[in-house]
Design an enzyme around this catalytic site. Structure first.
Site, PDB file in Angstrom:
ATOM      1  N   PRO A  87      -1.270 -12.436  -5.314  1.00  0.00           N
ATOM      2  CA  PRO A  87      -0.914 -13.585  -4.475  1.00  0.00           C
ATOM      3  C   PRO A  87       0.088 -13.275  -3.365  1.00  0.00           C
ATOM      4  CG  PRO A  87       0.372 -13.652  -6.476  1.00  0.00           C
ATOM      5  CD  PRO A  87      -0.553 -12.465  -6.615  1.00  0.00           C
ATOM      6  N   LYS A 198      -2.794   1.819  -8.690  1.00  0.00           N
ATOM      7  CA  LYS A 198      -2.681   1.387 -10.085  1.00  0.00           C
ATOM      8  C   LYS A 198      -3.931   1.808 -10.844  1.00  0.00           C
ATOM      9  CE  LYS A 198      -3.161  -3.021 -11.416  1.00  0.00           C
ATOM     10  NZ  LYS A 198      -2.765  -4.431 -11.640  1.00  0.00           N
TER      11      LYS A 198
END
Length: 255
Positions: A87, A198
């Site tokens: 977000p 990641k």
């Protein structure tokens, strides 16, 4: 936004003030067991509270803060690409630390470009590409056009695929995302640029580490303290991109 405060000092202060006393969530009736466990964990999480205090969109911001505090991958004036940005908490940190919003007088003004498959609210100082799949040729062309003649100083990826529940497939999918980011970074990065991706702990990490090591001077596995202990996520931090000449040399040798 003051992201300079350290995570450790924050936890020490609020623990002293007993602000982290275990809370029991209310209104759990009708919720699933997993939902109840999530709410309980959120209430007990110091990073959730700190994110609210610092006006950060979610706790994941502290993973990037920890990484940058340790490795110094973001600096004023840098151009940054944030993949899987929704977000927007990593984008907030990147904007602050590169001075992309121009609020730090006397420092160079950076630029942050953020993209995600989901739509998300604008972050002042960043160029947002919501509702776009980074892995597609169309999305990457849009990013190239937006970057114009800029070379990227840091590429960030907090992307992860939707879990299928099939471990081998999930691992394959997240590795695919990492390599998609790497290929774009190699084409668009300035010499000495940095990369953060990641992934989930798995047997393919060593291969990705070795591949990163062909193009970057330093590669390090990192699991930030703000990453939950029961999470399999970790990050590879690759620093000091060797440049396109090194890429061509490696490509020639491996043909």
């Amino acid at each position: 936004m003051n992201t300079s405060i350290s995570t450790k000092s924050f936890i020490r202060v609020i623990s002293t003030q007993n602000c982290l006393a275990k809370q029991i969530p209310r209104n759990l009736k009708g919720r699933s067991k997993s939902s109840q466990e999530w709410l309980t964990r959120q209430l007990a999480d110091p990073y959730v509270e700190k994110a609210k205090m610092m006006n950060l969109r979610c706790r994941s911001a502290f993973k990037l803060i920890e990484i940058d505090d340790r490795f110094k991958i973001l600096k004023p004036g840098d151009t940054v690409l944030d993949c899987g940005a929704a977000p927007g908490s990593w984008t907030q940190v990147a904007v602050d630390r590169t001075n992309a919003n121009g609020t730090k007088e006397g420092n160079k003004k950076g630029a942050v470009f953020s993209i995600d498959l989901l739509h998300f609210h604008a972050v002042p100082g960043a160029t947002i590409f919501g509702g776009m799949d980074f892995t597609t040729a169309i999305a990457q062309q849009r990013l190239r056009e937006a970057l114009a003649d800029r070379q990227v100083n840091c590429v960030l990826s907090d992307m992860a695929p939707n879990a299928t529940g099939v471990r081998m497939l999930d691992q394959e999918n997240i590795m695919g995302l990492c390599y998609s980011v790497l290929r774009f970074a190699l084409a668009m990065s300035a010499i000495n640029a940095h990369l953060v991706v990641k992934l989930w702990a798995n047997g393919d990490i060593s291969k990705l580490e070795n591949d990163l090591g062909r193009f970057y001077e330093h590669v390090k596995r990192v699991k930030p303290e703000s990453s939950r202990s029961d999470s399999a996520e970790l990050f590879l931090v690759a620093r000091q991109y060797k440049g396109i000449d090194a890429v061509k040399e490696v490509t020639t040798k491996t043909r």
